[in-house]
Design an enzyme around this catalytic site. Structure first.
Site, PDB file in Angstrom:
ATOM      1  N   LYS A 107      29.400  25.991  -0.489  1.00  0.00           N
ATOM      2  CA  LYS A 107      28.281  26.162  -1.417  1.00  0.00           C
ATOM      3  C   LYS A 107      28.728  26.200  -2.880  1.00  0.00           C
ATOM      4  CE  LYS A 107      25.123  28.297   1.858  1.00  0.00           C
ATOM      5  NZ  LYS A 107      25.921  28.318   3.112  1.00  0.00           N
TER       6      LYS A 107
HETATM    7  C1  LIG Z   1      25.448  27.771   4.299  1.00  0.00           C
HETATM    8  C2  LIG Z   1      26.502  27.475   5.306  1.00  0.00           C
HETATM    9  C3  LIG Z   1      26.297  26.553   6.367  1.00  0.00           C
HETATM   10  C4  LIG Z   1      24.967  25.879   6.613  1.00  0.00           C
HETATM   11  O1  LIG Z   1      24.621  24.944   5.641  1.00  0.00           O
HETATM   12  P1  LIG Z   1      23.104  24.440   5.528  1.00  0.00           P
HETATM   13  O2  LIG Z   1      23.087  23.526   4.379  1.00  0.00           O
HETATM   14  O3  LIG Z   1      22.281  25.687   5.313  1.00  0.00           O
HETATM   15  O4  LIG Z   1      22.766  23.785   6.838  1.00  0.00           O
HETATM   16  C5  LIG Z   1      27.353  26.275   7.220  1.00  0.00           C
HETATM   17  N1  LIG Z   1      28.540  26.889   7.084  1.00  0.00           N
HETATM   18  C6  LIG Z   1      28.774  27.772   6.091  1.00  0.00           C
HETATM   19  C7  LIG Z   1      30.101  28.428   6.026  1.00  0.00           C
HETATM   20  C8  LIG Z   1      27.773  28.099   5.172  1.00  0.00           C
HETATM   21  O5  LIG Z   1      28.020  28.998   4.212  1.00  0.00           O
END
Ligand SMILES: *Cc1c(COP(=O)(O)O)cnc(C)c1O
Length: 430
Positions: A107
């Site tokens: 993210k």
């Molecule tokens: C947020 C997150 C996900 C999921 O991603 P999305 O875009 O919400 O499907 C998967 N793995 C990790 C480690 C995350 O922080």
């Protein structure tokens, strides 16, 4: 480029307005009015382009009316200043590591891109912007880090006391400057309820310009398409059809991959791998969308019972179920299966995966049983140290903690304890 609301009851807006609004006034998600394919020559010669050139070419059409080219390049240089390595696992599979950013979470790219864009827009804004966000763990750290030191922007993060990991808590509470952490006596849902209420509270919104920073924000969602282009570049020399397996929760990341496909990137198929929160795998089987309360798992960033970005995916395939099924498969896996996958990756291939990456691996493996003539890439979305206890207990080895985490662990936590909505409101209005 205009963005429209998928609920169709709100005016079209520019990228800048979509970013600042977060969600449209009719509660719909914003979606680009058009996704114009890039020239074939871009994909033919992608080996010769840097990650900055790739990212610039891919995102420019969505932001060009609001951000001039020179500033966009500067933003991308800053956002993408770490690596996205593709690590080979088997003869026909590899993992794309997305955890080399400052908070070791995928993210980071979306949060940093949104922060830099907001910083750029706030140069013209006289009013300070307050980013208000509730976190169950990873989002908060990435947002806090991304927005640290951005002029004209204040960040207030709510997190449930005692319910995030030590590493995650330090990432939220040790930065200072324009970042404040409110430690809420309650659950993640309580935090989220307070945030939602604040957005509807005129006493707050009349004096403060509030915005959110979750994955429904176009500025957090769209830049994730870079990952897929970087992977395509790295895997191009092998000639098989390319498939991606994405560990999915809110389905923002996978949906960004589908935007890359709309831009003309050759992808044979997407696999959405989930934990036991299986609303989408069920939808793909039955055609019925039935949201459910989320269940807690070891891949907790994917504990989502009503994935908000799925509506964007349906839009990409024009709500045509046949088209959707031709491009997407979705499978669900238990915690026991996830642990087995972590063990298998470690003992057979010497690879330490975190629980989310392991779910991605399982999805790819299942698909390739039926489609062996493909080259598959699963995304590794978090560094294994973020899930230290689970990983060490599963592979029965100690893992090294990266320097930048050790440094943060030694810093002093600074949070403000609150229990009620009014306490949060007082804090925002002070
Ligand atoms: C947020 C997150 C996900 C999921 O991603 P999305 O875009 O919400 O499907 C998967 N793995 C990790 C480690 C995350 O922080």
């Amino acid at each position: 480029m205009d963005f429209y609301s998928l609920n169709q009851q709100a005016p079209k807006v520019s990228f800048k307005e979509a970013l600042i609004n977060g969600i449209a006034p009719d509660r719909g998600l914003y979606f680009p009015e058009q996704i114009k394919p890039l020239p074939a020559s871009f994909f033919d010669t992608i080996e010769s382009l840097s990650k900055f050139e790739i990212a610039f070419t891919a995102i420019r059409q969505f932001v060009r009316e609001d951000i001039d080219d020179i500033s966009l390049k500067e933003i991308l240089m800053d956002v993408l200043d770490f690596d996205f390595p593709l690590i080979s696992i088997t003869e026909n599979s590899a993992t794309l590591e997305l955890f080399h950013g400052p908070t070791l979470a995928f993210k980071d790219v979306g949060a940093r891109f949104m922060a830099r864009c907001l910083g750029y827009f706030s140069q013209e804004n006289t009013q300070e912007i307050t980013v208000l966000v509730a976190t169950s763990g990873d989002t908060g750290g990435a947002v806090a880090n991304g927005f640290l030191g951005v002029e004209g922007v204040k960040v207030v993060i709510l997190y449930p006391s005692g319910k995030v990991s030590d590493i995650q808590e330090k990432q939220l509470t040790t930065l200072g400057k324009n970042i404040s952490a409110l430690e809420v006596e309650g659950t993640f849902d309580d935090c989220q309820t307070m945030v939602k209420r604040a957005f509807l509270d005129a006493e707050i919104t009349n004096t403060k310009q509030l915005t959110s920073a979750n994955s429904i924000n176009v500025a957090r969602w769209l830049p994730q398409l870079f990952y897929f282009l970087f992977a395509f570049k790295a895997a191009k020399s092998q000639k098989k059809d390319l498939v991606f397996s994405i560990p999915s929760g809110n389905f923002g990341n996978i949906c960004a991959g589908m935007v890359a496909q709309q831009l003309g990137m050759p992808v044979k198929h997407f696999i959405a791998a989930t934990n036991v929160n299986d609303v989408i795998p069920r939808f793909m089987q039955t055609g019925k969308y039935e949201p459910k309360p989320s269940k807690a798992t070891i891949s907790n960033a994917m504990d989502v019972g009503d994935p908000s970005n799925f509506i964007r995916i349906r839009q990409i395939y024009t709500n045509d179920t046949k088209k959707l099924s031709a491009n997407l498969s979705s499978y669900s896996f238990s915690d026991a299966q996830t642990r087995e996958a972590m063990q298998e990756l470690y003992t057979h291939y010497g690879y330490i995966a975190d629980p989310h990456g392991a779910v991605g691996y399982l999805g790819l493996k299942k698909y390739q049983e039926q489609h062996p003539d493909t080259y598959g890439i699963f995304l590794e979305t978090a560094h294994p140290v973020k899930f230290l206890e689970t990983v060490e207990a599963t592979i029965k080895e100690k893992i090294d903690i990266p320097e930048k985490i050790l440094k943060q662990m030694n810093k002093k936590k600074k949070s403000i304890k609150i229990a009620t909505y009014d306490e949060m409101k007082q804090f925002l209005l002070q």
